[in-house]
Design a protein around this motif. Structure first.
Motif, PDB file in Angstrom:
ATOM      1  N   LYS A  43       1.015  -1.166   0.146  1.00  0.00           N
ATOM      2  CA  LYS A  43      -0.003   0.174   0.001  1.00  0.00           C
ATOM      3  C   LYS A  43       0.909   1.226   0.155  1.00  0.00           C
ATOM      4  O   LYS A  43       0.342   2.260  -0.279  1.00  0.00           O
ATOM      5  CB  LYS A  43      -0.889  -0.077   1.337  1.00  0.00           C
ATOM      6  CG  LYS A  43      -1.870  -1.084   1.138  1.00  0.00           C
ATOM      7  CD  LYS A  43      -2.926  -1.102   2.567  1.00  0.00           C
ATOM      8  CE  LYS A  43      -2.346  -1.405   3.785  1.00  0.00           C
ATOM      9  NZ  LYS A  43      -1.738  -2.768   3.821  1.00  0.00           N
ATOM     10  N   ARG A  46       3.809   4.106   4.249  1.00  0.00           N
ATOM     11  CA  ARG A  46       4.858   4.640   4.970  1.00  0.00           C
ATOM     12  C   ARG A  46       5.658   5.747   4.054  1.00  0.00           C
ATOM     13  O   ARG A  46       5.910   7.027   4.431  1.00  0.00           O
ATOM     14  CB  ARG A  46       6.098   3.495   5.297  1.00  0.00           C
ATOM     15  CG  ARG A  46       5.619   3.117   6.253  1.00  0.00           C
ATOM     16  CD  ARG A  46       5.987   1.418   6.678  1.00  0.00           C
ATOM     17  NE  ARG A  46       5.223   0.843   7.539  1.00  0.00           N
ATOM     18  CZ  ARG A  46       4.170  -0.157   7.278  1.00  0.00           C
ATOM     19  NH1 ARG A  46       3.679   0.054   5.979  1.00  0.00           N
ATOM     20  NH2 ARG A  46       3.594  -0.761   8.162  1.00  0.00           N
ATOM     21  N   HIS A  83      10.547  -1.489   5.927  1.00  0.00           N
ATOM     22  CA  HIS A  83       9.438  -2.200   6.120  1.00  0.00           C
ATOM     23  C   HIS A  83       9.440  -3.495   5.398  1.00  0.00           C
ATOM     24  O   HIS A  83       8.810  -4.485   6.052  1.00  0.00           O
ATOM     25  CB  HIS A  83       8.240  -1.414   5.713  1.00  0.00           C
ATOM     26  CG  HIS A  83       7.135  -1.974   5.611  1.00  0.00           C
ATOM     27  ND1 HIS A  83       6.271  -2.578   6.690  1.00  0.00           N
ATOM     28  CD2 HIS A  83       6.191  -1.989   4.478  1.00  0.00           C
ATOM     29  CE1 HIS A  83       4.827  -2.869   6.109  1.00  0.00           C
ATOM     30  NE2 HIS A  83       5.055  -2.599   4.731  1.00  0.00           N
ATOM     31  N   SER A  86      11.165  -6.192   6.980  1.00  0.00           N
ATOM     32  CA  SER A  86      10.315  -6.588   8.258  1.00  0.00           C
ATOM     33  C   SER A  86       9.575  -7.532   7.786  1.00  0.00           C
ATOM     34  O   SER A  86       9.138  -8.672   8.603  1.00  0.00           O
ATOM     35  CB  SER A  86       9.956  -5.401   9.141  1.00  0.00           C
ATOM     36  OG  SER A  86       8.757  -5.117   8.548  1.00  0.00           O
ATOM     37  N   MET A  95       9.529 -17.306  12.901  1.00  0.00           N
ATOM     38  CA  MET A  95       8.766 -16.064  13.388  1.00  0.00           C
ATOM     39  C   MET A  95       6.986 -16.211  13.336  1.00  0.00           C
ATOM     40  O   MET A  95       6.709 -17.239  13.772  1.00  0.00           O
ATOM     41  CB  MET A  95       8.810 -14.886  12.462  1.00  0.00           C
ATOM     42  CG  MET A  95      10.478 -14.430  12.467  1.00  0.00           C
ATOM     43  SD  MET A  95      10.887 -13.362  13.784  1.00  0.00           S
ATOM     44  CE  MET A  95      12.564 -13.029  13.860  1.00  0.00           C
ATOM     45  N   ARG A 102       1.037 -10.015   0.289  1.00  0.00           N
ATOM     46  CA  ARG A 102       0.826  -9.038  -0.660  1.00  0.00           C
ATOM     47  C   ARG A 102       0.311  -9.736  -1.847  1.00  0.00           C
ATOM     48  O   ARG A 102       0.451  -9.593  -3.045  1.00  0.00           O
ATOM     49  CB  ARG A 102       2.223  -8.100  -1.038  1.00  0.00           C
ATOM     50  CG  ARG A 102       2.638  -7.333  -0.026  1.00  0.00           C
ATOM     51  CD  ARG A 102       3.727  -6.619  -0.330  1.00  0.00           C
ATOM     52  NE  ARG A 102       3.919  -5.315   0.476  1.00  0.00           N
ATOM     53  CZ  ARG A 102       5.234  -4.513   0.284  1.00  0.00           C
ATOM     54  NH1 ARG A 102       6.200  -4.914  -0.249  1.00  0.00           N
ATOM     55  NH2 ARG A 102       5.323  -3.320   1.204  1.00  0.00           N
ATOM     56  N   GLN A 165       9.186  -6.626  18.184  1.00  0.00           N
ATOM     57  CA  GLN A 165       9.048  -7.909  17.529  1.00  0.00           C
ATOM     58  C   GLN A 165       9.249  -9.074  18.279  1.00  0.00           C
ATOM     59  O   GLN A 165       8.873  -9.955  18.579  1.00  0.00           O
ATOM     60  CB  GLN A 165       9.711  -7.910  16.162  1.00  0.00           C
ATOM     61  CG  GLN A 165       9.676  -9.442  15.468  1.00  0.00           C
ATOM     62  CD  GLN A 165       8.448  -9.885  14.890  1.00  0.00           C
ATOM     63  OE1 GLN A 165       7.443  -8.933  14.807  1.00  0.00           O
ATOM     64  NE2 GLN A 165       8.109 -10.813  14.244  1.00  0.00           N
ATOM     65  N   PHE A 225      -2.893   2.080  13.412  1.00  0.00           N
ATOM     66  CA  PHE A 225      -2.516   1.166  12.087  1.00  0.00           C
ATOM     67  C   PHE A 225      -2.595  -0.176  12.612  1.00  0.00           C
ATOM     68  O   PHE A 225      -3.093  -1.057  12.174  1.00  0.00           O
ATOM     69  CB  PHE A 225      -1.270   1.567  11.498  1.00  0.00           C
ATOM     70  CG  PHE A 225      -1.028   0.603  10.273  1.00  0.00           C
ATOM     71  CD1 PHE A 225      -1.131   1.417   9.168  1.00  0.00           C
ATOM     72  CD2 PHE A 225      -0.154  -0.324  10.544  1.00  0.00           C
ATOM     73  CE1 PHE A 225      -0.828   0.491   7.907  1.00  0.00           C
ATOM     74  CE2 PHE A 225      -0.087  -0.970   9.292  1.00  0.00           C
ATOM     75  CZ  PHE A 225      -0.434  -0.699   8.089  1.00  0.00           C
TER      76      PHE A 225
HETATM   77  C1  GRG Z   1      14.425 -11.027  12.377  1.00  0.00           C
HETATM   78  C2  GRG Z   1      16.360  -9.625  12.947  1.00  0.00           C
HETATM   79  C3  GRG Z   1      14.866  -9.805  12.675  1.00  0.00           C
HETATM   80  C4  GRG Z   1      13.958  -8.706  12.624  1.00  0.00           C
HETATM   81  C5  GRG Z   1      12.611  -8.973  12.621  1.00  0.00           C
HETATM   82  C6  GRG Z   1      10.167  -9.104  11.480  1.00  0.00           C
HETATM   83  C7  GRG Z   1      10.738  -7.708  12.386  1.00  0.00           C
HETATM   84  C8  GRG Z   1      11.995  -7.446  12.647  1.00  0.00           C
HETATM   85  C9  GRG Z   1       9.637  -7.299  12.674  1.00  0.00           C
HETATM   86  C10 GRG Z   1       8.192  -7.087  12.464  1.00  0.00           C
HETATM   87  C11 GRG Z   1       7.525  -5.876  12.404  1.00  0.00           C
HETATM   88  C12 GRG Z   1       6.227  -6.108  11.679  1.00  0.00           C
HETATM   89  C13 GRG Z   1       6.093  -6.993  10.771  1.00  0.00           C
HETATM   90  C14 GRG Z   1       5.112  -5.412  12.328  1.00  0.00           C
HETATM   91  C15 GRG Z   1       3.664  -5.626  11.671  1.00  0.00           C
HETATM   92  C16 GRG Z   1       3.470  -4.280  10.785  1.00  0.00           C
HETATM   93  C17 GRG Z   1       2.388  -4.452  10.001  1.00  0.00           C
HETATM   94  C18 GRG Z   1       1.269  -4.375  10.230  1.00  0.00           C
HETATM   95  C19 GRG Z   1       2.674  -4.694   8.538  1.00  0.00           C
HETATM   96  C20 GRG Z   1       1.938  -4.816   7.600  1.00  0.00           C
HETATM   97  O1  GRG Z   1       1.852  -3.488   7.014  1.00  0.00           O
HETATM   98  P1  GRG Z   1       1.102  -3.073   5.554  1.00  0.00           P
HETATM   99  O2  GRG Z   1      -0.205  -3.606   5.915  1.00  0.00           O
HETATM  100  O3  GRG Z   1       1.818  -3.847   4.480  1.00  0.00           O
HETATM  101  O4  GRG Z   1       1.625  -1.660   5.426  1.00  0.00           O
HETATM  102  P2  GRG Z   1       1.797  -3.725   2.965  1.00  0.00           P
HETATM  103  O5  GRG Z   1       2.020  -4.870   2.369  1.00  0.00           O
HETATM  104  O6  GRG Z   1       0.927  -2.666   2.461  1.00  0.00           O
HETATM  105  O7  GRG Z   1       3.263  -2.771   2.657  1.00  0.00           O
END
Ligand code: GRG
Length: 301
Positions: A43, A46, A83, A86, A95, A102, A165, A225
């Motif tokens: 989307k 950010r 992002h 992540s 994880m 997506r 996380q 969010f």
């Molecule tokens: C493994 C070293 C190591 C680090 C990992 C995985 C991580 C760090 C952090 C995770 C953070 C995370 C995925 C949080 C969730 C945030 C979230 C709701 C993401 C979805 O974002 P959207 O909806 O996705 O903006 P799109 O696909 O639209 O970009």
């Protein structure tokens, strides 16, 4: 810059595509999974927030700002690349173990786990490079460029996304208070979203009280969010979201609906949305930022 959000999103997508093609030349075989992950249909919330915050802070792109919009969009790639890294790591079997992201197979399903770990790792230095190049195009002085990188890396690190996380993983199948839950949300989601807004203010060279206001807006939007994300995991359509729903419950994750109920979670999202909009109400050029904030609250994917 008066374009609507679809045009701005398209401009950011074009910058992503063009910059990756140029930057990844000669980097096969990692180039393919990087392009697969980054150019999938995200989307782009950010980068949009970064540009919206920059406008709200009075940023002006013109000939005196070097390559103007191109520089701005290049900086905007930084948070998107962090992002995307992540998401790739979040989806790994160690994880959250997700197969769909997506709207297509996750990177480890498509290319294998080892390639997915390395693709995520490769995106971090690319993110810093994008911010540094964009800052140079905008002709920002070195201390401003360093601050942009500091804000982004601070939000992505142990005190931000990575730390959040880990707390999230440790809290699985545990009983968690609402305060602890929001501390997790702040780290894993809201810090990076807030960083985009802070960076917009910093890149526009706004006064510190405006930068602080944008940061507070970003934190409230970031918490909203994640609250909406938790709600959609219960109520959303997997095909619309491009990922499998119901994962939070399957993984035993504490979420806003699991603690406050669905109605309570909706009320909390709305409260955070109002808090966010209140923060930017004194800013004259905040129409686009307001629109993006509303998009976050009203999204269905
Ligand atoms: C493994 C070293 C190591 C680090 C990992 C995985 C991580 C760090 C952090 C995770 C953070 C995370 C995925 C949080 C969730 C945030 C979230 C709701 C993401 C979805 O974002 P959207 O909806 O996705 O903006 P799109 O696909 O639209 O970009």
């Amino acid at each position: 810059m008066t374009r609507g959000l679809p045009e701005l999103r398209a401009a950011i997508d074009a910058e992503l595509e063009g910059w990756l093609s140029e930057t990844l030349r000669g980097t096969a075989p990692i180039a393919e999974p990087i392009r697969y992950a980054v150019l999938a249909k995200g989307k782009r919330i950010r980068p949009l927030l970064f540009v919206g915050a920059w406008e709200a802070a009075g940023g002006v792109a013109g000939p005196r700002a070097g390559n103007g919009a191109r520089g701005l969009h290049r900086v905007a790639l930084g948070p998107e690349l962090v992002h995307t890294y992540s998401l790739i790591h979040d989806d790994l079997p160690c994880m959250d173990d997700d197969d769909l992201r997506r709207g297509r197979p996750t990177v480890h399903v498509r290319y294998g786990e080892r390639a997915a770990v390395m693709t995520g790792a490769a995106l971090l230095p690319l993110a810093i490079r994008a911010v540094a190049e964009g800052a140079a195009r905008l002709k920002l002085p070195d201390p401003v460029a360093s601050r942009l990188i500091g804000v982004l890396t601070g939000a992505a690190g142990g005190d931000g996304m990575v730390g959040g996380q880990l707390l999230d993983l440790l809290a699985e199948k545990q009983s968690v208070s609402f305060e602890t839950l929001e501390r997790i949300h702040l780290g894993k989601t809201a810090r990076l979203i807030a960083a985009c807004c802070t960076m917009g203010g910093v890149a526009a060279r706004a006064p510190e009280d405006t930068v602080d206001r944008l940061t507070r807006f970003g934190i409230a939007v970031g918490l909203a969010f994640q609250t909406v994300d938790d709600i959609l995991d219960v109520t959303g359509s997997s095909s619309r979201m491009g990922k499998i729903g119901g994962r939070d419950e399957a993984l035993g994750k504490a979420t806003t609906p699991s603690i406050l109920g669905l109605e309570g979670a909706r009320a909390r999202a709305e409260e955070l949305g109002c808090e966010a909009l209140g923060e930017i109400s004194p800013l004259a050029g905040a129409d686009r930022l307001r629109e993006i904030g509303c998009l976050v609250l009203e999204r269905d994917r």
